[in-house]
Design a protein around this motif. Structure first.
Motif, short mmCIF file in Angstrom:
data_model
loop_
_atom_site.label_atom_id
_atom_site.label_comp_id
_atom_site.label_asym_id
_atom_site.label_seq_id
_atom_site.Cartn_x
_atom_site.Cartn_y
_atom_site.Cartn_z
N ALA A 145 -4.41 1.11 -1.64
CA ALA A 145 -4.21 -0.26 -1.17
C ALA A 145 -3.31 -1.04 -2.13
O ALA A 145 -3.02 -0.61 -3.24
CB ALA A 145 -5.55 -0.97 -1.03
N SER A 167 0.85 -1.18 0.00
CA SER A 167 0.00 0.00 0.00
C SER A 167 0.90 1.23 0.00
O SER A 167 2.10 1.15 0.28
CB SER A 167 -0.91 0.01 1.23
N TYR A 192 -0.62 -1.52 10.10
CA TYR A 192 -1.46 -0.35 9.89
C TYR A 192 -2.55 -0.27 10.95
O TYR A 192 -3.34 -1.20 11.12
CB TYR A 192 -2.09 -0.41 8.49
N LEU A 252 -8.15 3.82 -0.85
CA LEU A 252 -8.70 3.58 0.48
C LEU A 252 -9.24 4.85 1.10
O LEU A 252 -10.28 4.85 1.75
CB LEU A 252 -7.62 2.99 1.39
N ASP A 291 -13.11 4.49 -0.34
CA ASP A 291 -13.62 3.33 -1.08
C ASP A 291 -14.12 3.68 -2.47
O ASP A 291 -15.14 3.17 -2.90
CB ASP A 291 -14.74 2.65 -0.30
N ARG A 322 -4.35 7.41 0.58
CA ARG A 322 -3.89 6.05 0.84
C ARG A 322 -4.41 5.14 -0.26
O ARG A 322 -5.60 5.16 -0.57
CB ARG A 322 -4.37 5.55 2.21
#
Length: 419
Positions: free
Chosen positions: A123, A100, A266, A129, A149, A121
């Motif tokens: 993935a 990631s 994480y 993310l 998402d 971020r």
């Protein structure tokens, strides 16, 4: 209060599809502006160097062994800066062992009249993310974009890393000198009064053993509000935190985005927005998807743990010089326990002011204010913006020192300027 969630726009561009995110809207690539950054949707892979743990760990103040090798949660750090006419931006790309990535970007846009900070971020499967953008237009209120998402399955790789001026592909590269300053003209167009960029060295207090580094970008807007982006690599603890904090002209927090990696992996990310007398926190991570609502006072600060933001605790210190007072701090949960969500709680932190002092550090000479926090930590901060210059805690064998500094518009002694 509602959080804005918008889909990141993308469009094909020949064999490589380009994802363009803009500071202002995260909407259509048809705007064709020099965007925040471009992500090439091509092959996933680039060099994934391994990491090695030290066989001879050091000792921190409490006697618990610390790592003296590389950070297992930070495989590589790649930095760069781009200048396209009135648009100027710095970026940092961090790669983690699960493949990631964390991307941090700071931008001045003299054409549209705005300054923006972004953190993303991505993935291992290349889905987005979390995406966070804080934009401060020259005129008007700051705007936030918070995305989670979206666009699953898209390949995500910063394009042509090797070709970007100033790019580095090793852990903790030296800070590259800024190639082209945005200049006073572009700063005024974007509503930026002054800005600073720098690095801190994390060491032990007693023997100067290296423990990590921290980079920061501070922007002071024309309306008196401030934005601060920070990321640190504490290889001694295998932790890597990325944070963006924002305060208004009255030095009150308005928004924040916080992402933590700990020794066990994480931990998660938290989006914070202050709405009147309430602080609203949205956390997603190993502990689940959780929310927090908390009543907050007129004066307080957010303790996110990177040290660049610690100077802002003094804005809420109610003690006069020579008399101990208290600062109200919303201190974030940042332990390695992945079952604990990254929320905070309000605490009174003892705070004592000692007055003005001129100090010299590797990053330059600064006129500072000297405070003692928590009864044990001495901190020296710039008088104008409370930018941290030096922080020491003899009791816990800790020292944090500004070792590199670049900026415009800051009142520092002329002979000490590091540009």
């Amino acid at each position: 209060m509602s959080w804005t969630s918008r889909r990141l726009a993308w469009a094909p561009a020949g064999a490589n599809r380009l994802l363009t995110t803009t500071a202002s809207h995260l909407q259509s690539v048809r705007r064709r502006r020099a965007g925040f950054f471009l992500l090439a949707l091509s092959q996933l892979g680039y060099a994934h160097p391994g990491w090695a743990q030290s066989a001879a760990p050091g000792m921190r103040g409490s006697g618990i062994p610390e790592n003296t090798g590389s950070n297992k949660n930070l495989v590589s750090s790649v930095s760069g800066h781009l200048s396209r006419g009135p648009v100027f931006e710095d970026w940092q790309l961090l790669t983690h062992p699960d493949r990631s990535r964390t991307l941090l970007v700071w931008q001045v846009d003299g054409r549209l009249g705005s300054q923006s900070d972004a953190m993303f971020r991505v993935a291992a499967d290349s889905s987005i993310l979390a995406g966070y953008v804080h934009e401060q237009p020259r005129a008007g209120s700051a705007r936030l974009e918070f995305v989670r998402d979206h666009m699953p399955g898209l390949a995500a790789r910063i394009f042509s890393l090797a070709q970007i001026q100033g790019g580095h592909a090793q852990p903790n590269p030296p800070m590259a000198r800024l190639a082209d300053s945005p200049g006073n003209r572009n700063l005024k167009r974007a509503g930026v009064a002054r800005w600073a960029r720098g690095r801190y060295a994390y060491t032990t207090f007693k023997d100067g053993r290296a423990r990590g580094t921290e980079d920061f970008h501070l922007t002071v807007h024309a309306d008196g509000s401030r934005s601060l982006t920070m990321w640190h690599d504490i290889f001694a603890r295998h932790s890597q935190f990325s944070v963006n904090l924002n305060i208004d002209a009255a030095q009150r927090p308005t928004a924040a985005f916080i992402s933590y990696w700990t020794v066990d992996g994480y931990k998660g990310s938290t989006f914070i927005k202050v709405d009147g007398s309430q602080l609203l926190a949205d956390y997603r991570g190993q502990a689940g998807d959780l929310n927090q609502t908390l009543a907050v006072p007129a004066q307080f600060s957010i303790g996110s743990h990177p040290v660049a933001g610690d100077g802002w605790h003094t804005f809420s210190c109610d003690g006069a010089a020579g008399r101990q007072g208290n600062a109200r701090v919303y201190s974030m949960e940042a332990t390695a326990d992945l079952s604990k969500p990254m929320f905070g709680e309000l605490n009174n932190m003892p705070c004592e002011a000692f007055g003005a002092e001129r100090i010299s550090v590797p990053g330059g000479t600064f006129d500072t204010l000297h405070f003692r926090l928590g009864g044990v930590s001495d901190i020296w901060i710039t008088q104008q913006d409370r930018m941290m210059v030096k922080f020491t805690t003899e009791k816990f064998d800790r020292a944090y020192t500004l070792v590199e500094f670049h900026g415009e518009g800051f009142a520092v002694p002329a002979h000490s300027r590091r540009t």
